[in-house]
Design a protein around this motif. Structure first.
Motif, short mmCIF file in Angstrom:
data_model
loop_
_atom_site.label_atom_id
_atom_site.label_comp_id
_atom_site.label_asym_id
_atom_site.label_seq_id
_atom_site.Cartn_x
_atom_site.Cartn_y
_atom_site.Cartn_z
N PRO A 603 7.17 45.33 17.28
CA PRO A 603 6.86 46.11 18.49
C PRO A 603 6.07 45.30 19.50
CG PRO A 603 6.24 47.30 16.49
CD PRO A 603 6.57 45.89 16.08
N MET A 604 6.32 45.59 20.77
CA MET A 604 5.60 44.95 21.86
C MET A 604 4.52 45.90 22.35
SD MET A 604 6.94 41.92 22.21
CE MET A 604 6.75 41.30 23.87
N PRO A 605 3.55 45.40 23.11
CA PRO A 605 2.45 46.26 23.51
C PRO A 605 2.84 47.36 24.50
CG PRO A 605 2.12 44.00 24.30
CD PRO A 605 3.40 44.01 23.55
N GLY A 606 2.06 48.42 24.48
CA GLY A 606 2.21 49.47 25.48
C GLY A 606 1.52 49.06 26.77
N ARG A 607 1.15 50.05 27.56
CA ARG A 607 0.51 49.73 28.85
C ARG A 607 -0.71 48.85 28.62
NH1 ARG A 607 -0.91 54.71 30.46
NH2 ARG A 607 1.18 55.11 31.23
N ASN A 608 -0.81 47.80 29.38
CA ASN A 608 -1.99 46.94 29.27
C ASN A 608 -2.32 46.34 30.63
OD1 ASN A 608 -0.93 43.82 28.89
ND2 ASN A 608 0.56 45.30 28.13
N TYR A 609 -3.48 45.76 30.71
CA TYR A 609 -4.04 45.40 32.01
C TYR A 609 -4.41 43.93 32.07
CZ TYR A 609 -4.34 50.42 31.80
OH TYR A 609 -4.02 51.75 31.64
N ASN A 610 -4.47 43.45 33.27
CA ASN A 610 -4.75 42.05 33.47
C ASN A 610 -5.39 41.92 34.84
OD1 ASN A 610 -4.67 39.28 33.27
ND2 ASN A 610 -2.52 39.14 33.90
N MET A 611 -6.50 41.20 34.91
CA MET A 611 -7.03 40.94 36.25
C MET A 611 -7.22 39.45 36.44
SD MET A 611 -10.73 42.62 35.71
CE MET A 611 -11.86 42.07 34.48
N TYR A 612 -7.11 39.01 37.65
CA TYR A 612 -7.18 37.58 37.86
C TYR A 612 -7.83 37.22 39.17
CZ TYR A 612 -2.87 38.39 40.53
OH TYR A 612 -1.93 38.87 41.41
N LEU A 613 -8.18 35.96 39.24
CA LEU A 613 -8.83 35.40 40.40
C LEU A 613 -8.13 34.08 40.66
CD1 LEU A 613 -11.44 35.80 42.14
CD2 LEU A 613 -12.61 34.40 40.45
N ILE A 614 -7.62 33.91 41.87
CA ILE A 614 -7.01 32.63 42.20
C ILE A 614 -7.77 32.02 43.36
CG2 ILE A 614 -4.92 31.43 42.93
CD1 ILE A 614 -3.32 33.74 41.79
N LEU A 615 -8.33 30.87 43.13
CA LEU A 615 -9.09 30.18 44.16
C LEU A 615 -8.33 28.93 44.58
CD1 LEU A 615 -12.35 30.24 42.13
CD2 LEU A 615 -12.16 31.26 44.36
N LYS A 616 -8.25 28.74 45.87
CA LYS A 616 -7.69 27.47 46.35
C LYS A 616 -8.68 26.86 47.30
CE LYS A 616 -2.89 28.35 45.53
NZ LYS A 616 -1.63 28.89 45.98
N PHE A 617 -8.98 25.60 47.08
CA PHE A 617 -9.97 24.95 47.94
C PHE A 617 -9.71 23.46 48.02
CE2 PHE A 617 -12.41 23.51 44.24
CZ PHE A 617 -12.04 24.44 43.28
#
Lengths: 617, 351
Positions: A603-617
């Protein structure tokens, strides 16, 4: 006038790539691609290009990117676990993965595990459908996946840092630095993705009534790469690519009481490339050293493990000549020496040499022809003469017709030849004939391509039980595959509102010639779709994946199938416009909490969450 | 009035309940009472159990799944042993024993700790004795061939109470006259003897390599061994003094397997053929009773049994698709052909 012509030529070239979700702002820069022959010899085939911005919209491992954005079908032993593909109804070792022009499928098992590759280690990823053995060698039957580190030569100092954190303690770090001027270019990257991966199995309880969850599924994928380019002068470029990776994974359990096992694998790849461009002559010389290894702990409570290692030295000399204004020819000499050793297949050296002749004819701006022939030599088995014939003709700016005919192969692997016990040194390569017709329609901002193909594979290797119950590979089966692939992309902006939509659809019939049954784990239908909307600092995207049912048994028992499923993700990100880019993003994966699996009891996961931050400099 | 009605109803209910209780003790209740259980090992997926009634008409392909829904049965179903109304199904690849009612097949419990690659089991006085392969030499060269053990399971609590270390490899197990006898065909040339009342290993008997199936009758243990490239033989171990005698098979019967004693005849198989000899004969019969056709390279005669005047044959097939079981009369007439599960490997009888 000439400008117009040039533009037409350019747009024709661009047409070959169904470019998906380009950044709304495209910077112009001089980019040196790592694989010269790719663009030159793929005009008659369908290529899906996945760039940086689309890579960023997906989960870190390559499986997710390709599963949600291409026609390739994936079979995963649970999230993050072993992940193998079927492209155009072929087997896992009939899709070749190409790293900067070099075939990197495992010498041991012939395939690539797409969950051991972090997509963000590359600048772009191309998916080319159809045969490619003339250029890329073994395994390029169903198609090829190209992982590219392209070097740019302009004055820049760019850094990008991506951090993410998600459900099941999923942590990701990806850092990339580009430093370049007109003479030098350097790209350094680091990535690490890990997860305890103990997600709940939706609606599944054990006999005690306890909620079941994924056990022993933790993974940690780490990669480091460094690429350098140096322009000696305007005719000569020297490039160096280097990459190291290690994947440390336990193998998730089907039932809680199973013996826990663990699989560690890694690779190290180094490639030196010299490019000389002299008027009508071009020289490209490559030398690569590729090391891959695995350790399998059948029982994690014990120190004992089985292992396998291969070291390959690959050298390739490619001489090109502009014979006529319209005709360019290339001769490619290739030598490959692999030393493999391990607990299960002893110690063997394999030497392969090949010669290829390639020609490209640019009849006019509308019409291009390609031709290639290749013969491989070695002392273990007989190799067929491979060829490729292709043509692309643009009737007008709306319609482009492509034709391609090729013969491709997949050579026996170390496991096939030398596995103790059962390895069969008398194997032949699997070989295939393939024909395809592609129609590409472009209208305003819409590109629509449809390709129909037919593949005939013979001498398919299959491990079957032999004498004394020992399983051994044999060239037993013949497979006929045919199908259609449709790729649609659209992009437009209304004022400051940017929209894009992409979709793919694959219809695949792949049958064993003798039994007339569909191969197991090849779906008849696969659909992907993505829409994105951006307005100044905010962008929102939605993507879905639909996999039709697959048979899990060779006899096509209708009761033994994996049900079809549709999984959707949504994401939103906000650019704080701090530094050159400071994006804060949030994703909901499997947003409708769909209970699904791509393999029985995985089985694969049910609803799940992910947050991210992308910085370019 | 109301009360008396109620009383009457209550009385009649209790009457019926007690009646049905009486029935229970005589006749087992369940859909799988009079028939044959066929164990399917499973391939890449789970194992399963099929059922065919003794009348050869009622058939259920997946009994366990039908009764217990999506419960995880486990991988590599190896064997079944019984105690009273319970069947204990060993799923070796999952280190689990599924405890079900043998007539209804309803799951009662799982024994899922203390086992490591469990193989076969027998029951004596409320305790089960299950051989465990533990680690194998390919994954543990140091002690893989010496770490096999018997798990002693308390069947009242369904937990492993203790282990009997065997210091050798172990596979099939037989209980006779209060002692346990164990063979293993790949890395053991001895018949192991264990006293379950003291949980100790007794002096083993040298019977030669490749000894696998066995059955005890009248104080003699009949063991069939078939060394690769050599002659098959039945080794008869007189259990009272552990002396042995042999019946050596002719070369035509090399690779004999599946010993099963039925009504004073020893049945055995070679490739796809079934043979029988009298239990007291000194020579093996080379005339086959049944010869079925099989395209399976590894799974010929993957399961075999003789019972109720019938010969039962299971063909392993290709281990990726559902395979076949065949039921013949004792004289070799085909009575039924069934499509069962993946890799059928054994027959067990509910009568």
């Amino acid at each position: 006038m000439t400008l117009q012509k040039l533009f037409l030529c350019f747009s024709l070239c661009v047409c070959q790539f169904i470019s998906a979700q380009n950044d709304s702002i495209t910077k112009l820069k001089e980019v040196v691609v790592s694989d010269n022959n790719f663009k030159k010899f793929s005009t008659s085939q369908s290529v899906l290009k996945l760039n940086d911005s689309i890579i960023n919209k997906n989960e870190a491992l390559l499986t997710d990117l390709l599963n949600f954005n291409s026609v390739i079908y994936f079979k995963e032993y649970g999230r993050g676990m072993l992940s193998t593909v079927s492209f155009r109804g072929t087997t896992a070792s009939q899709t070749a993965v190409i790293w900067n022009g070099i075939n990197i499928n495992s010498q041991m098992n012939g395939s690539t595990d797409f969950n051991t590759i972090s997509a963000s280690d590359y600048n772009s990823i191309n998916v080319k459908a159809g045969g490619g053995s003339v250029i890329y060698g073994s395994g390029a039957i169903g198609g090829t996946v190209h992982l590219n580190n392209d070097l740019s030569f302009n004055n820049q100092f760019d850094n990008s840092l991506k951090l993410y954190y998600g459900s099941f303690n999923t942590i990701g770090v990806n850092y990339k630095m580009n430093v370049s001027n007109e003479k030098w270019s350097t790209q350094i990257g680091f990535s690490k993705n890990s997860s305890t991966n103990d997600y709940l199995y939706l609606n599944k309880y054990n006999w005690r009534g306890e909620q079941r969850r994924n056990r022993n599924g933790q993974y940690d994928v780490m990669g480091l790469n460094a690429d350098f380019g140096y322009k000696i002068n305007k005719n000569n470029i020297l490039k160096l690519y280097s990459q190291t990776s290690n994947t440390d994974r336990n193998t998730s359990l089907v039932s809680e009481s199973e013996t826990k096992s663990k699989y560690i694998n890694g690779f190290s790849r180094n490639l030196i490339e010299y490019n000389g461009d002299f008027d009508k002559l071009t020289t490209n010389f490559k030398t690569a050293y590729i090391f891959e290894n695995y350790q399998y702990f059948a029982d994690i409570d014990r120190d004992y493990y089985s292992y396998g290692k291969t070291e390959s030295l690959i050298t390739k000399l490619d001489l090109g000549c502009q014979l006529l204004k319209s005709i360019q020819i290339n001769g490619v000499l290739d030598y490959n020496r692999t030393k493999g050793y391990g607990t299960s297949f002893g110690n063997h050296i394999r030497e392969l040499g090949s010669f290829a002749f390639l020609a490209k004819q640019q009849v006019n701006t509308k019409w291009q022809n390609e031709f290639g022939i290749r013969k491989e030599f070695n002392d273990v088995y007989k190799s067929p003469v491979l060829f490729s014939l292709g043509s692309s003709y643009a009737f007008n700016k709306f319609y482009n017709l492509k034709l391609n005919l090729s013969r491709n192969f997949r050579i026996p692997t170390y496991n096939d030849l030398y596995w103790e016990e059962g390895g069969n040194p008398d194997l032949k390569p699997e070989s295939s004939y393939q024909a395809e017709i592609g129609n590409v329609f472009s209208y305003k901002k819409i590109t629509f391509s449809q390709t129909v193909y037919y593949i005939k594979i013979k001498d398919l290797l299959r491990w079957i039980p032999g004498k004394n119950g020992i399983w051994a590979p044999q060239n037993t089966e013949k497979v006929n595959a045919c199908g259609a692939e449709t790729i649609l992309s659209w992009k437009n902006n209304y004022g400051k509102n940017y929209f894009s939509a992409n979709a793919t659809y694959a219809y695949t019939i792949s049958k064993n010639e003798e039994t007339n049954k569909q191969l197991f784990f090849v779906p008849f239908n696969k659909v992907t779709g993505a829409v994105a909307y951006a307005h100044s600092k905010i962008s929102i995207n939605y993507q879905f994946l639909y996999n039709g049912f697959v048979y899990t048994r060779s006899d096509n028992d209708p009761k033994e199938i994996i049900d079809d499923y549709m999984v959707s993700n949504i994401g939103i990100d906000y650019d704080l416009k701090f530094l050159s880019s400071f994006k804060l993003g949030f994703q909901i994966l499997n947003v409708f909490n769909k209970e699904y699996q791509s393999l029985e009891d995985r089985p694969m996961p049910g609803r799940n969450y992910n947050m991210y931050l992308i910085l370019k400099f | 009035m109301k009360f008396s009605k109620l009383f009457l109803v209550a009385l009649s209910i209790s009457f019926f309940v007690s009646c049905s209780n009486d029935d229970d003790s005589n006749e087992p209740i369940g859909a799988y009472t009079h028939g044959v259980l066929i164990l399917n090992e499973g391939g890449s997926g789970q194992g399963s159990v099929s059922y065919i009634g003794n009348d050869l008409s009622s058939f259920t392909q997946d009994v366990y799944g039908t009764v217990n829904g999506s419960d995880v049965f486990g991988k590599y179903a190896q064997s079944i042993f019984f105690d009273g109304d319970n069947a204990y199904i060993i799923a070796g690849g999952s280190n689990t024993i599924n405890v079900v009612n043998r007539y209804t097949f309803k799951l009662i419990a799982k024994i899922d700790s203390g086992l490591k690659n469990p193989r076969y089991g027998v029951v004596k006085e409320g305790k089960a004795y299950v051989t465990n392969g533990n680690t194998y030499s390919y994954a543990n060269p140091a002690s893989g061939d010496t770490d096999d053990y018997i798990a002693v399971i308390n069947l009242a609590t369904n937990t492993v109470d203790s282990k009997i270390e065997l210091n050798a490899t172990a596979n099939r197990i037989v209980l006779e006259n209060g002692k346990l006898y164990i063979t293993e065909p790949y890395s053991n040339d001895k018949l192991l003897v264990v006293n379950p009342s003291t949980n100790t290993l007794e002096t083993s008997v040298n019977i030669g390599s490749s000894a696998d199936t066995m059955e005890a009758k009248d104080g003699v243990l009949y063991v069939l061994r078939s060394p690769y490239g050599g002659r098959s033989e039945i080794v008869k171990v007189k259990l009272s003094d552990k002396t042995i005698s042999k019946v050596t098979f002719p070369e035509a019967l090399d690779g004999a397997s599946n010993l099963d004693i039925y009504e004073n005849r020893i049945f055995y198989t070679v490739e796809t053929a079934v043979y029988a000899m009298n239990i007291i004969a000194n020579e093996a019969s080379v005339t086959s009773i049944v010869n079925y056709s099989s395209t399976s390279a590894y799974g010929k005669m993957y399961g075999f049994a003789v019972n109720d005047n019938r010969i039962f044959i299971a063909d392993g097939g290709d281990f990726t698709a559902n395979s076949k079981a065949y039921i013949y009369s004792i004289t070799g007439t085909l009575q039924k052909e069934l499509t069962v599960g993946v890799g059928p490997n054994g027959f067990y009888f509910n009568n």
